[in-house]
Design a protein around this motif. Structure first.
Motif, PDB file in Angstrom:
ATOM      1  N   PRO A 152      50.499  27.579  -4.247  1.00 18.25           N
ATOM      2  CA  PRO A 152      51.971  27.551  -4.133  1.00 18.25           C
ATOM      3  C   PRO A 152      52.466  27.619  -2.694  1.00 18.25           C
ATOM      4  O   PRO A 152      53.456  28.289  -2.405  1.00 18.25           O
ATOM      5  CB  PRO A 152      52.383  28.786  -4.932  1.00 18.25           C
ATOM      6  CG  PRO A 152      51.274  29.758  -4.673  1.00 18.25           C
ATOM      7  CD  PRO A 152      50.003  28.934  -4.534  1.00 18.25           C
ATOM      8  N   SER A 153      51.787  26.950  -1.768  1.00 22.93           N
ATOM      9  CA  SER A 153      52.173  27.075  -0.360  1.00 22.93           C
ATOM     10  C   SER A 153      53.562  26.518  -0.091  1.00 22.93           C
ATOM     11  O   SER A 153      54.308  27.064   0.731  1.00 22.93           O
ATOM     12  CB  SER A 153      51.146  26.341   0.521  1.00 22.93           C
ATOM     13  OG  SER A 153      49.862  26.910   0.365  1.00 22.93           O
ATOM     14  N   LEU A 154      53.928  25.436  -0.753  1.00 25.65           N
ATOM     15  CA  LEU A 154      55.270  24.884  -0.547  1.00 25.65           C
ATOM     16  C   LEU A 154      56.347  25.859  -1.007  1.00 25.65           C
ATOM     17  O   LEU A 154      57.377  26.028  -0.343  1.00 25.65           O
ATOM     18  CB  LEU A 154      55.399  23.553  -1.286  1.00 25.65           C
ATOM     19  CG  LEU A 154      54.657  22.363  -0.677  1.00 25.65           C
ATOM     20  CD1 LEU A 154      54.801  21.142  -1.577  1.00 25.65           C
ATOM     21  CD2 LEU A 154      55.191  22.051   0.713  1.00 25.65           C
ATOM     22  N   SER A 155      56.113  26.494  -2.160  1.00 25.49           N
ATOM     23  CA  SER A 155      57.076  27.484  -2.639  1.00 25.49           C
ATOM     24  C   SER A 155      57.161  28.660  -1.685  1.00 25.49           C
ATOM     25  O   SER A 155      58.255  29.194  -1.417  1.00 25.49           O
ATOM     26  CB  SER A 155      56.682  27.964  -4.039  1.00 25.49           C
ATOM     27  OG  SER A 155      56.653  26.895  -4.956  1.00 25.49           O
ATOM     28  N   ARG A 165      64.787  42.093  -1.074  1.00 25.92           N
ATOM     29  CA  ARG A 165      63.661  42.720  -1.787  1.00 25.92           C
ATOM     30  C   ARG A 165      63.108  41.784  -2.856  1.00 25.92           C
ATOM     31  O   ARG A 165      61.886  41.701  -3.060  1.00 25.92           O
ATOM     32  CB  ARG A 165      64.127  44.035  -2.425  1.00 25.92           C
ATOM     33  CG  ARG A 165      64.382  45.159  -1.441  1.00 25.92           C
ATOM     34  CD  ARG A 165      64.490  46.502  -2.157  1.00 25.92           C
ATOM     35  NE  ARG A 165      65.584  46.516  -3.108  1.00 25.92           N
ATOM     36  CZ  ARG A 165      66.826  46.902  -2.815  1.00 25.92           C
ATOM     37  NH1 ARG A 165      67.115  47.295  -1.576  1.00 25.92           N
ATOM     38  NH2 ARG A 165      67.771  46.911  -3.733  1.00 25.92           N
ATOM     39  N   ALA A 166      64.000  41.069  -3.537  1.00 28.70           N
ATOM     40  CA  ALA A 166      63.552  40.170  -4.598  1.00 28.70           C
ATOM     41  C   ALA A 166      62.710  39.031  -4.032  1.00 28.70           C
ATOM     42  O   ALA A 166      61.649  38.698  -4.572  1.00 28.70           O
ATOM     43  CB  ALA A 166      64.751  39.610  -5.359  1.00 28.70           C
ATOM     44  N   TRP A 210      55.203  37.936  -2.357  1.00 28.49           N
ATOM     45  CA  TRP A 210      53.956  38.708  -2.467  1.00 28.49           C
ATOM     46  C   TRP A 210      53.156  38.257  -3.688  1.00 28.49           C
ATOM     47  O   TRP A 210      51.925  38.120  -3.619  1.00 28.49           O
ATOM     48  CB  TRP A 210      54.286  40.193  -2.552  1.00 28.49           C
ATOM     49  CG  TRP A 210      53.097  41.071  -2.862  1.00 28.49           C
ATOM     50  CD1 TRP A 210      52.873  41.778  -3.985  1.00 28.49           C
ATOM     51  CD2 TRP A 210      51.974  41.301  -2.006  1.00 28.49           C
ATOM     52  NE1 TRP A 210      51.688  42.449  -3.912  1.00 28.49           N
ATOM     53  CE2 TRP A 210      51.106  42.172  -2.701  1.00 28.49           C
ATOM     54  CE3 TRP A 210      51.622  40.849  -0.737  1.00 28.49           C
ATOM     55  CZ2 TRP A 210      49.911  42.594  -2.158  1.00 28.49           C
ATOM     56  CZ3 TRP A 210      50.421  41.294  -0.198  1.00 28.49           C
ATOM     57  CH2 TRP A 210      49.578  42.152  -0.898  1.00 28.49           C
ATOM     58  N   GLU A 211      53.837  38.016  -4.798  1.00 29.21           N
ATOM     59  CA  GLU A 211      53.137  37.553  -5.995  1.00 29.21           C
ATOM     60  C   GLU A 211      52.466  36.199  -5.771  1.00 29.21           C
ATOM     61  O   GLU A 211      51.350  35.967  -6.230  1.00 29.21           O
ATOM     62  CB  GLU A 211      54.112  37.458  -7.167  1.00 29.21           C
ATOM     63  CG  GLU A 211      54.622  38.802  -7.664  1.00 29.21           C
ATOM     64  CD  GLU A 211      55.649  38.642  -8.771  1.00 29.21           C
ATOM     65  OE1 GLU A 211      55.967  37.485  -9.107  1.00 29.21           O
ATOM     66  OE2 GLU A 211      56.126  39.669  -9.298  1.00 29.21           O
ATOM     67  N   VAL A 245      46.715  32.837  -2.847  1.00 28.75           N
ATOM     68  CA  VAL A 245      46.112  32.100  -1.740  1.00 28.75           C
ATOM     69  C   VAL A 245      45.454  33.100  -0.804  1.00 28.75           C
ATOM     70  O   VAL A 245      46.034  34.155  -0.522  1.00 28.75           O
ATOM     71  CB  VAL A 245      47.176  31.286  -0.974  1.00 28.75           C
ATOM     72  CG1 VAL A 245      46.533  30.433   0.106  1.00 28.75           C
ATOM     73  CG2 VAL A 245      47.962  30.421  -1.941  1.00 28.75           C
ATOM     74  N   PRO A 246      44.248  32.828  -0.308  1.00 28.19           N
ATOM     75  CA  PRO A 246      43.638  33.735   0.685  1.00 28.19           C
ATOM     76  C   PRO A 246      44.557  33.933   1.877  1.00 28.19           C
ATOM     77  O   PRO A 246      45.208  33.004   2.350  1.00 28.19           O
ATOM     78  CB  PRO A 246      42.348  33.000   1.077  1.00 28.19           C
ATOM     79  CG  PRO A 246      42.036  32.122  -0.096  1.00 28.19           C
ATOM     80  CD  PRO A 246      43.374  31.729  -0.670  1.00 28.19           C
TER      81      PRO A 246
END
Length: 497
Positions: free
Chosen positions: A390-393, A441-442, A448-449, A454-455
């Motif tokens: 999910p790198s783009l997100s 915070r959201a 973080w999720e 991804v490493p």
């Protein structure tokens, strides 16, 4: 016997002829005719019973016989007038409007089967009961009312009783309340069509003066009955109001506004509880029709554009003005194609959102497992979704994070400010600051999720690579758009001029 009677032509194919909720019947004209004629007969019989010497001075007719006779005669007149008015309305108005959108509108139907009982079923059952009650009267001696009047009158009275009883039963079960909510939504949305029809003068000239007056009355004098969504986003419905005097501070978090800076987020559980599945399904159907029409129109515009491009390349232009006119035609057709496709994509997005809501509503009511809640996507399987990068997100969330950090700083400076205008609005700035911190915070939790998939050493590198690749693609797209929309340098800078 689960029927809808006298289905109008083009039902459900245009907002001007919406499909009425099944419990209420396909056509209200029959119910109006039956109930109004019976009520008028009851009123006349009551009046005649009180002033019998003036109404029937030479005959002795009981009140019941007079009521049956009046109901039979008035019922025939009411049904005849209602049928004529209904045919005139659909032939002179709705058929013309629907034909502007649908090439071959659906023809009218005498009846149509449904999956649940309707008010018209009660009407038929009541009419049948009245007819059965009429049969013993054939053996009466010296009846004061002719047999056909008795038959029509008792059938009409029975049909009226069936209609009223059906409405009462559906009100008791709660189906009528839901159907009336959907009907009110349809009526409000239908009122908007009168607005568009009234301002379409080429369409208005096809109607006779009586229909034009009807359209004028609904399109202007009943504009208060528009759906609430029109007042929030009038451009979405084709109603354009005057632009605001200054919109430069519309996205500035420090702009002194009465409303909260961030749009309040709904509680998803309460949203599911309040969700009307019939209304959402109707919106999905509308979006489906809109999407198909837009895609077909986009194909036509692309075909027409290609014809003009061929003609431009293979033609000799007599002068520079003609050449620039042809260039502008190509440019405007390309802009029209892009906008039509964008509207089709927006309709597709609304279809996906509506189907997603319906799926979760059904899963929530049936206490279905987690799999029933998940969004369906044909190109991503369960295994692919778990291993997806999910790198783009994450890159988009980083942009949102920077935005919220900036807005937190702005609101904090406003709260600490001693300026008079800021002191007066400090309570609002404090609330906006709390909302901004909640948003920050959201977005941090979501990032973080996703980053856990991804490493860590690859998060920044992959995000940068994909953003760069997307920027390259976006640059190519921008060049294509500019090739379509950029005007010739010797004409001006207005892409739609």
């Amino acid at each position: 016997m689960v029927l809808r009677l006298f289905v109008p032509p083009g039902e459900g194919e245009h907002q001007i002829v919406p499909k009425r909720p099944d419990p209420l019947g396909a056509n209200a004209t029959l119910q109006y005719a039956v109930v109004s004629s019976t009520a008028a007969a009851a009123g006349y019989a009551t009046f005649a019973a009180r002033y019998k010497r003036r109404v029937t001075p030479n005959k002795k007719v009981s009140g019941t016989a007079l009521f049956i006779r009046s109901s039979g005669r008035l019922g025939l007149w009411a049904i005849g007038v209602a049928a004529a008015a209904n045919a005139y309305y659909h032939k002179g108005f709705t058929a013309i409007v629907v034909s502007q959108v649908v090439k071959d509108p659906a023809p009218p139907k005498l009846y149509e089967k449904t999956e649940q009982y309707t008010v018209e079923d009660g009407c038929l059952a009541g009419a049948a009961a009245g007819l059965v009650a009429f049969l013993p009267t054939l053996f009466m001696r010296r009846p004061t009312v002719s047999w056909w009047t008795r038959m029509m009158g008792m059938s009409n009275i029975g049909a009226c009783a069936g209609v009223l009883a059906s409405h009462a039963y559906l009100q008791y079960t709660g189906e009528r309340q839901k159907a009336m909510e959907e009907l009110e939504r349809q009526r409000r949305r239908r009122m908007l069509e009168f607005h568009h029809i009234f301002w379409d003068k080429m369409l208005m000239q096809q109607f006779d003066p009586l229909i034009q007056g009807y359209i004028r009355h609904n399109g202007i004098f009943r504009a208060y009955n528009l759906p609430s969504e029109v007042f929030d986003a009038p451009e979405k419905f084709g109603i354009f109001s005057a632009p605001a005097a200054d919109t430069s501070t519309a996205t500035d978090p420090a702009a002194p506004e009465n409303a909260a800076y961030y749009i309040p987020a709904p509680d998803w559980t309460q949203h599911l509880q309040a969700m009307n599945m019939d209304s959402i399904q109707a919106e999905i159907d509308d979006c489906m029709r809109e999407k198909h029409a837009l895609l077909r129109e986009a194909e036509f515009v692309a075909y027409h554009l290609s014809q003009k491009q061929y003609a431009y390349v293979h033609s000799a232009h007599p002068n520079e003005d003609d050449k620039q006119t042809r260039i502008r035609e190509l440019q405007l057709l390309a802009i029209a194609y892009n906008r039509i496709r964008a509207n089709a994509d927006e309709a597709d997005r609304r279809i996906f959102a509506g189907e997603h809501w319906l799926r979760q509503k059904a899963a929530w009511e049936s206490q279905a497992p987690r799999e029933a809640w998940l969004a369906a996507h044909p190109s991503i399987a369960d295994a692919d979704a778990e291993s997806h990068d999910p790198s783009l997100s994450i890159a988009e969330l980083k942009k949102l994070e920077e935005q919220f950090k900036h807005e937190v700083g702005v609101f904090e400076s406003r709260v600490r400010s001693q300026a008079q205008e800021d002191v007066e609005r400090r309570e609002k700035w404090i609330k906006d600051l709390e909302d901004a911190r909640t948003m920050l915070r959201a977005v941090d939790c979501i990032s973080w999720e996703l980053e856990k998939r991804v490493p860590k050493r690859e998060v920044g590198q992959r995000a940068e690579e994909k953003v760069d690749a997307r920027n390259v693609g976006a640059g190519t797209g921008e060049e294509l758009a500019k090739a379509d929309e950029q005007p010739p340098p010797d004409i001006g800078d207005n892409d739609e001029g």
